[in-house]
Design an enzyme around this catalytic site. Structure first.
Site, PDB file in Angstrom:
ATOM      1  N   THR A 467       0.800  -1.220   0.000  1.00 19.04           N
ATOM      2  CA  THR A 467       0.000   0.000   0.000  1.00 19.04           C
ATOM      3  C   THR A 467       0.830   1.265   0.000  1.00 19.04           C
ATOM      4  OG1 THR A 467      -0.041  -0.319   2.375  1.00 19.04           O
ATOM      5  CG2 THR A 467      -1.967  -1.035   1.158  1.00 19.04           C
ATOM      6  N   GLY A 508      -4.535   1.823   8.978  1.00 17.99           N
ATOM      7  CA  GLY A 508      -3.104   1.859   9.252  1.00 17.99           C
ATOM      8  C   GLY A 508      -2.550   3.241   9.508  1.00 17.99           C
ATOM      9  N   ILE A 590      -4.504  13.846   1.919  1.00 15.95           N
ATOM     10  CA  ILE A 590      -3.850  12.723   1.255  1.00 15.95           C
ATOM     11  C   ILE A 590      -2.363  12.789   1.611  1.00 15.95           C
ATOM     12  CG2 ILE A 590      -3.265  11.724  -1.000  1.00 15.95           C
ATOM     13  CD1 ILE A 590      -6.252  11.422  -0.159  1.00 15.95           C
ATOM     14  N   ASN A 592       0.227  10.847   0.555  1.00 15.10           N
ATOM     15  CA  ASN A 592       1.125  10.724  -0.596  1.00 15.10           C
ATOM     16  C   ASN A 592       0.267  10.522  -1.848  1.00 15.10           C
ATOM     17  OD1 ASN A 592       2.744   9.652  -2.703  1.00 15.10           O
ATOM     18  ND2 ASN A 592       4.248   8.911  -1.224  1.00 15.10           N
ATOM     19  N   PRO A 593       0.163  11.542  -2.694  1.00 18.24           N
ATOM     20  CA  PRO A 593      -0.740  11.439  -3.852  1.00 18.24           C
ATOM     21  C   PRO A 593      -0.394  10.280  -4.783  1.00 18.24           C
ATOM     22  CG  PRO A 593       0.191  13.659  -3.663  1.00 18.24           C
ATOM     23  CD  PRO A 593       0.852  12.826  -2.608  1.00 18.24           C
ATOM     24  N   LYS A 662      -7.805  10.261   6.074  1.00 15.29           N
ATOM     25  CA  LYS A 662      -8.771   9.167   6.167  1.00 15.29           C
ATOM     26  C   LYS A 662      -8.231   7.989   5.361  1.00 15.29           C
ATOM     27  CE  LYS A 662     -12.761  12.346   6.415  1.00 15.29           C
ATOM     28  NZ  LYS A 662     -13.985  12.798   5.700  1.00 15.29           N
ATOM     29  N   GLU A 666      -9.666   0.910   1.028  1.00 19.40           N
ATOM     30  CA  GLU A 666     -10.898   0.194   0.703  1.00 19.40           C
ATOM     31  C   GLU A 666     -11.946   1.064   0.016  1.00 19.40           C
ATOM     32  OE1 GLU A 666     -11.219  -3.028   4.177  1.00 19.40           O
ATOM     33  OE2 GLU A 666     -10.076  -1.255   4.677  1.00 19.40           O
TER      34      GLU A 666
HETATM   35 MO1  MOS Z   1      -9.043  -5.113   5.036  1.00 21.33          MO
HETATM   36  S1  MOS Z   1     -10.273  -6.486   4.209  1.00 21.33           S
HETATM   37  O1  MOS Z   1     -10.025  -4.642   6.344  1.00 21.33           O
HETATM   38  O2  MOS Z   1      -7.838  -6.140   5.624  1.00 21.33           O
END
Ligand code: MOS
Length: 700
Positions: A467, A508, A590, A592-593, A662, A666
């Site tokens: 990510t 995270g 944001i 890191n764009p 934020k 997901e």
């Molecule tokens: Mo993500 S499905 O909440 O690890």
């Protein structure tokens, strides 16, 4: 920390991935790749019945294979200290709870010997009749006590039935989403090393500390004697957010060959049985509105599945509680407990399948009211969270809809379905909203150490599952310390570092970042008050816990977005193409764009994949997924993805966390499938309410 050095702000800059060069060079070590002396290889044995018990094991031929060290079964498996988690409590009896369940393993000097020997182990069973089919008319559906993430199972406000009965416009439709598998590119992999009653585990996971806790509990070890190392992870989507039984099997095998590292990588096919999946859902949505499209009632009833041995209750209808203003609202969740593997979180568990239903229903309502679907959503924008009554910390859904519509060219759209045809293709456009809550998970601390050389070591057991954690946390630390990012050395992915929550629920950056900002604040305070701003000769170190958010409980906190899709459906073949997607998001600051764009792009692509392709087909006769490989479980590939435009609004939110950010991991998948399904309706006049949208559903 010399005075007068004011670096430019790192947060908001499109910093290249710090781990990028290592990954490109193949030098970033993934779980299976750690170079260890004299490893042994573990190949799993899996049950070939869906329910029953093992009556006999003949491991003679397997044991005779050269290089085989031992065959692990419930006869010789270490006794687990805790059988509480029945998914993890493998090899403790002769019982089989689902087809594919781990019932043993072969340990050998080579992977080839282990795999060949595993094929020679003969297992005899006494089968029980199994029950693997989710249906809405089952008489054993039950209400779980709570849902995943602690959500209430059912909610009710006002008189839903009365409001529906008297509504000028009514919709009552059932939407279904299929069984889907997470399928990260890197398989689930573990190396376990047992030495002197201590266990080291190299593991592909969303949370090293989570694995440590689960393994220590299962094996009855002091967590301080278990170390989990996981600096680089090749994707996860939720399947690596919980510990699965493969890790326990590797730990058991390591105990049997103590001192020798045991390596276990699941095959793609094994992952379809062993590391979780998204539950299928059957969702009945009822909407009532006045003639102007103002909602008077929302009812959302969900049926989904869990495993008989362990409950996972997905929070599918939670978005219907907070998306739109409607005085009368009701949501319910019911489960069927089946002889199937344990479902788990998969990218936006709950929100993703739930918003497919709600946002499809909103499109149907717009058609029924003769209203533009963007306008319908704007008319139902709530002033505060309808569920809690709390104000939103920030909510820019309407701005996303308006700006997204402008960029997409929505105004040119002819509202009539099946109105546009180009060279044999029916062309349509659709829209849907996105939402994802701002989660903060407990159990986070960070250590920051400054050396006399002026470099800062930032330590936290966080995970980067592809990510951009390595980069984003370095940026956050640099700004909190007011130093350039080049002065920061981040270390993550190891339980030797301060405790961290999982990379899950898009939590995270909020969770780990809050701990890092707090540690930086304390370090700077200590430097200023005790050291007159000078770093002592032996350096200075501070460890801080993540503080509580004083605004938690005072605001409803969510990221929002609007997704637009253009689809083409071939008039003769029913083939669906998606030449264009546009997502406009509002997710606070944001960090890191560059990596953020990548996350949102990936989410939208996975949403396209959900809309058109993904479907694990369960054979009810045997209880297993038959299309358990990438040849037959289709995932959107390059040729399926056209133009995907991703952007976000500037959004300031001082309430969510010290960074004002934020979660975005997901958000991009939520609503994408509905936007595509709505575009398919606009193109063809055919409403597909069950995913995936395959061409057979468009040939009438
Ligand atoms: Mo993500 S499905 O909440 O690890």
């Amino acid at each position: 920390m010399s005075a007068g050095r004011v670096p430019t702000r790192a947060i908001g800059a499109p910093v290249d991935r710090i781990d990028g060069p290592e990954k490109v060079k193949g030098a970033a070590t993934y779980a299976y790749e750690w170079p260890l002396d004299n490893p042994a290889y573990l190949y799993p044995l899996q049950a070939t019945i869906a329910a029953g018990r093992i009556t006999g094991i003949d491991a003679g031929a397997a044991t005779a294979v050269p290089g085989v060290l031992t065959v692990l079964t419930h006869h010789n498996a270490p006794k687990l200290a805790s059988p509480d988690d029945a998914e993890l409590a493998i090899l403790q009896s002769d019982e089989v709870a689902f087809r594919g369940q781990l019932v043993g393993g072969v340990i050998a000097d080579t992977l080839e010997a282990a795999r060949h020997a595993a094929s020679l182990v003969r297992l005899d069973y006494q089968e029980r009749a199994h029950d693997v089919q989710l249906r809405a008319d089952r008489d054993d559906l039950y209400a779980p006590e709570t849902l995943n993430a602690g959500f209430a199972t059912d909610t009710a406000h006002g008189d839903v039935d009365g409001a529906l009965a008297s509504a000028a416009v009514r919709l009552d439709a059932t939407y279904t989403t299929p069984l889907e598998h997470n399928n990260p590119m890197e398989p689930h992999a573990t190396i376990a090393i047992w030495t002197d009653d201590a266990l080291t585990v190299y593991c592909a996971t969303q949370g090293a500390h989570r694995v440590r806790g689960d393994v220590a509990r299962a094996l009855g070890l002091d967590p301080r004697r278990v170390r989990v190392i996981s600096p680089h992870v090749g994707g996860a989507f939720g399947s690596k957010g919980r510990t699965h039984a493969d890790v326990i099997l590797a730990a058991m095998a390591a105990q049997l060959v103590a001192g020798r590292p045991v390596k276990l990588a699941l095959t793609r096919q094994q992952m379809f049985d062993l590391v979780g999946y998204r539950t299928p859902t059957i969702q009945r949505v009822r909407l009532g509105a006045d003639a102007g499209g103002q909602l008077v009632a929302i009812s959302h009833d969900v049926i989904e599945q869990t495993s008989k041995i362990k409950e996972f209750a997905e929070q599918t209808a939670v978005c219907s509680r907070m998306m739109y203003a409607a005085p009368n609202r009701r949501t319910t969740h019911r489960l069927a407990a089946l002889d199937v593997p344990v479902p788990t979180i998969m990218r936006a568990p709950g929100e993703c399948p739930g918003m497919f239903a709600l946002e499809s229903a909103m499109d149907e309502l717009a058609v029924a009211c003769g209203l533009d679907p963007v306008e319908l959503r704007i008319r139902n924008e709530p002033d505060a969270d309808p569920e809690s009554g709390l104000p939103f910390s920030s909510r820019n859904l309407v701005a996303c809809l308006r700006e997204g519509a402008r960029r997409f060219g929505w105004a040119r759209r002819d509202p009539a379905p099946r109105a546009r045809r180009e060279a044999g293709w029916l062309v349509g456009t659709g829209v849907a909203a996105s939402v994802y809550p701002v989660y903060r998970l407990p159990g986070n601390a960070a250590t920051i150490r400054v050396g006399p050389d002026g470099r800062y070591s930032v330590l936290i057991g966080a995970a980067d599952i592809g990510t951009g954690t390595w980069t984003a946390l370095t940026q956050i630390a640099a700004d909190a310390l007011e130093v350039p990012i080049d002065d920061v050395d981040l270390r993550i992915g190891d339980t030797a570092l301060p405790e961290a929550s999982i990379a899950g629920g898009s939590s995270g950056v909020t969770s780990w970042g809050s701990a890092i900002v707090e540690a930086a604040r304390q370090l700077r305070e200590r430097l200023a008050s005790d050291q007159a701003g000078m770093v002592p000769a032996d350096g200075l170190e501070v460890t801080a816990e993540m503080p509580d958010n004083p605004d938690a409980g005072r605001f409803a906190m969510h990221a929002f977005g609007a997704q637009f899709a253009e689809v083409r459906v071939h008039q003769d073949s029913g083939e669906v193409r998606v030449p264009r997607l546009l997502g406009m998001f509002a997710a606070g600051q944001i960090i890191n764009p560059k990596t953020a764009r990548s996350q949102l792009l990936g989410g939208m692509t996975m949403g396209l994949s959900m809309a058109l392709h993904e479907h694990s087909v369960l054979d009810p006769r045997f209880g297993h997924v038959v299309n358990h490989d990438f040849a037959e479980y289709h995932i959107a590939a390059n040729a399926d993805v056209g133009s995907v435009e991703v952007d976000w609004l500037d959004e300031e939110d001082p309430h969510v966390n010290p960074m004002g950010s934020k979660g975005i991991g997901e958000l991009g998948i939520v609503g994408a499938a509905a936007a595509i399904a709505n575009a398919v309706f606009h193109a063809t006049g055919i409403r597909v309410r069950d995913l995936p949208i395959t061409l057979d559903k468009l040939l009438r």
